[in-house]
Design an enzyme around this catalytic site. Structure first.
Site, short mmCIF file in Angstrom:
data_model
loop_
_atom_site.label_atom_id
_atom_site.label_comp_id
_atom_site.label_asym_id
_atom_site.label_seq_id
_atom_site.Cartn_x
_atom_site.Cartn_y
_atom_site.Cartn_z
CB CYS A 11 -0.95 0.04 1.38
SG CYS A 11 -1.94 1.50 1.44
N PRO A 12 0.56 2.23 -1.07
CG PRO A 12 0.37 4.52 -1.55
CD PRO A 12 1.17 3.38 -0.59
#
Length: 71
Positions: A11-12
């Site tokens: 993430c992200p």
């Protein structure tokens, strides 16, 4: 169907990669995102809601998610 391999990305990055690919996909087409980061299970549906795309669902045979380009 386009396949976006974001396995090994945290993430992200899976969502960023999806956001960059979606404009290249025809409206009505599906993008399968392969992602093994647990956060993707939350991030990808949330991104779809925020961006007006359809979250089709999780892929049953592996770590992936289907997203349909709506606009």
């Amino acid at each position: 169907m386009k396949v976006l391999d974001a396995r090994g990305k945290r993430c992200p990055l899976p969502v960023i990669m999806l956001a960059r690919l979606v404009p290249e996909v025809e409206v009505g087409s599906v993008v399968r995102v392969l992602a093994d980061d647990p956060a993707a299970a939350v991030d990808i549906p949330a991104w779809c809601r925020l961006r007006g795309q359809e979250f089709v669902g999780a892929v049953e045979d592996g770590p992936g998610y289907d997203v349909r380009r709506v606009r």
